[in-house]
Design a protein around this motif. Structure first.
Motif, PDB file in Angstrom:
ATOM      1  N   LEU A  93       0.831  -1.209   0.000  1.00 40.52           N
ATOM      2  CA  LEU A  93       0.000   0.000   0.000  1.00 40.52           C
ATOM      3  C   LEU A  93       0.863   1.255   0.000  1.00 40.52           C
ATOM      4  O   LEU A  93       0.573   2.224  -0.706  1.00 40.52           O
ATOM      5  N   GLU A  94       1.939   1.228   0.784  1.00 42.98           N
ATOM      6  CA  GLU A  94       2.853   2.373   0.838  1.00 42.98           C
ATOM      7  C   GLU A  94       3.473   2.641  -0.527  1.00 42.98           C
ATOM      8  O   GLU A  94       3.504   3.784  -1.010  1.00 42.98           O
ATOM      9  N   ALA A 145       2.393   1.511  -3.503  1.00 39.32           N
ATOM     10  CA  ALA A 145       1.358   1.830  -4.493  1.00 39.32           C
ATOM     11  C   ALA A 145       0.936   3.289  -4.390  1.00 39.32           C
ATOM     12  O   ALA A 145       0.794   3.977  -5.413  1.00 39.32           O
ATOM     13  N   ARG A 146       0.747   3.767  -3.173  1.00 43.99           N
ATOM     14  CA  ARG A 146       0.344   5.166  -3.011  1.00 43.99           C
ATOM     15  C   ARG A 146       1.418   6.118  -3.507  1.00 43.99           C
ATOM     16  O   ARG A 146       1.112   7.188  -4.056  1.00 43.99           O
ATOM     17  N   TRP A 184       1.049   5.964  -7.390  1.00 48.22           N
ATOM     18  CA  TRP A 184      -0.131   6.704  -7.834  1.00 48.22           C
ATOM     19  C   TRP A 184       0.036   8.200  -7.582  1.00 48.22           C
ATOM     20  O   TRP A 184      -0.326   9.016  -8.420  1.00 48.22           O
ATOM     21  N   GLY A 185       0.591   8.551  -6.436  1.00 51.43           N
ATOM     22  CA  GLY A 185       0.764   9.960  -6.101  1.00 51.43           C
ATOM     23  C   GLY A 185       1.717  10.681  -7.038  1.00 51.43           C
ATOM     24  O   GLY A 185       1.582  11.883  -7.267  1.00 51.43           O
ATOM     25  N   LEU A 234      -5.222  -3.464  -2.482  1.00 53.16           N
ATOM     26  CA  LEU A 234      -4.734  -2.401  -3.361  1.00 53.16           C
ATOM     27  C   LEU A 234      -5.827  -1.922  -4.308  1.00 53.16           C
ATOM     28  O   LEU A 234      -5.911  -0.728  -4.612  1.00 53.16           O
ATOM     29  N   ALA A 279      -7.917   0.443  -2.346  1.00 51.86           N
ATOM     30  CA  ALA A 279      -7.225   1.723  -2.172  1.00 51.86           C
ATOM     31  C   ALA A 279      -7.154   2.493  -3.482  1.00 51.86           C
ATOM     32  O   ALA A 279      -7.288   3.725  -3.506  1.00 51.86           O
ATOM     33  N   ALA A 280      -6.968   1.774  -4.577  1.00 51.12           N
ATOM     34  CA  ALA A 280      -6.909   2.431  -5.882  1.00 51.12           C
ATOM     35  C   ALA A 280      -8.224   3.117  -6.208  1.00 51.12           C
ATOM     36  O   ALA A 280      -8.249   4.239  -6.726  1.00 51.12           O
ATOM     37  N   GLU A 307     -10.276   4.440  -4.269  1.00 51.53           N
ATOM     38  CA  GLU A 307     -10.460   5.652  -3.466  1.00 51.53           C
ATOM     39  C   GLU A 307      -9.772   6.872  -4.070  1.00 51.53           C
ATOM     40  O   GLU A 307     -10.152   8.001  -3.775  1.00 51.53           O
ATOM     41  N   VAL A 308      -8.745   6.633  -4.902  1.00 56.05           N
ATOM     42  CA  VAL A 308      -7.975   7.753  -5.456  1.00 56.05           C
ATOM     43  C   VAL A 308      -8.042   7.817  -6.982  1.00 56.05           C
ATOM     44  O   VAL A 308      -7.296   8.557  -7.622  1.00 56.05           O
TER      45      VAL A 308
END
Length: 199
Positions: A26-27, A29-30, A33-34, A56, A59-60, A62-63
C-alpha cells in the motif's frame, strides 16, 4: 474497457509488487499513484497475493487509480483477478486462452513476448501493448529491432530494469517499463521516479 493506451498515457511505470506484504504494498502503491507516473501490478501466485490485490484495488478506487493482476497464466486466474478488483492482466508469456478470457471479462491484457512470432500472434489476438520479457536478457536493441516489422506494437519492457538503465529502454522505444525488484528495494522507487520525472 480502458485499454493500455489510456491506462499508461503519461504513466511510463508499471510497478510490480511481487511477494510484498500488504502494508508495504500500500505504501509503495500510493507513492506510485501519487507521482502520477505509473500503475501497479500484483502477481497473483499465492493466496496472500490475492489478498494484497484486493486491498490495493480498494485503495486504488479511493484515489481514481488502477491495479492489475500479474503472472496470470490461466482463464481461472483471470476470473479470480476480476473478482479481486483487477483492472488489467499481465502474463509472462503468450497464451491465447488467457488473452480471450481477459478480453471477454473487459480487461486489457499484456502478454509476455520474446520473439517476432510471439509479437505477431499477440498483435493478431488483439493485444497492441506487449510485455517484452525478460527485457534484461533481450536488451534494449531488441525493442529497436521489433519496431521495424511491427511499428504498431507498443512494448512494456520488463525484467532487469532499474534507475540505471531505464532511460536506455525508453530511448529504444519502450512505451513503459515493468519494474519489480528495483521498486521494492529501499530507495529504489524514489530513484526510478526521479529518472522518469526527468523524462
Amino acid at each position: 474497457m480502458h485499454g493500455f493506451d489510456e491506462l499508461l498515457a503519461g504513466r511510463p511505470l508499471v510497478a510490480i509488487l511481487r511477494g510484498v506484504p500488504v502494508a508495504r504494498a500500500l505504501e509503495l502503491a500510493r507513492a506510485v499513484w501519487g507521482s502520477g507516473l505509473g500503475v501497479v501490478e500484483v502477481p497473483i501466485q499465492t493466496g496472500e497475493a490475492f489478498e494484497c490485490l484486493r486491498e490495493l484495488a480498494r485503495a486504488a478506487g479511493e484515489v481514481g487509480a488502477v491495479v492489475g493482476a500479474g503472472t496470470v497464466r490461466s482463464a481461472a486466474q483471470v476470473a479470480a483477478a476480476v473478482e479481486a478488483g483487477a483492472r488489467f492482466t499481465v502474463a509472462p508469456g503468450l497464451d491465447l486462452d488467457v488473452v480471450r478470457a481477459s478480453h471477454d471479462a473487459g480487461l486489457p491484457h499484456l502478454p509476455g513476448v520474446a520473439t517476432a512470432s510471439e509479437v505477431h500472434h499477440a498483435l493478431n489476438a488483439g493485444c497492441s501493448w506487449l510485455k517484452a520479457f525478460p527485457a534484461g536478457s533481450l536488451g534494449a536493441g531488441w525493442l529497436r529491432e521489433m519496431r521495424g516489422p511491427f511499428p504498431e506494437a507498443r512494448f512494456v519492457a520488463t525484467g532487469g530494469i532499474d534507475a540505471g538503465n531505464a532511460r536506455d529502454y525508453l530511448a529504444a522505444g519502450a512505451g513503459a517499463l515493468g519494474v519489480g525488484g528495483a521498486v521494492t528495494r529501499d530507495g529504489g522507487l524514489a530513484a526510478l521516479l526521479e529518472v522518469l520525472a526527468d523524462g
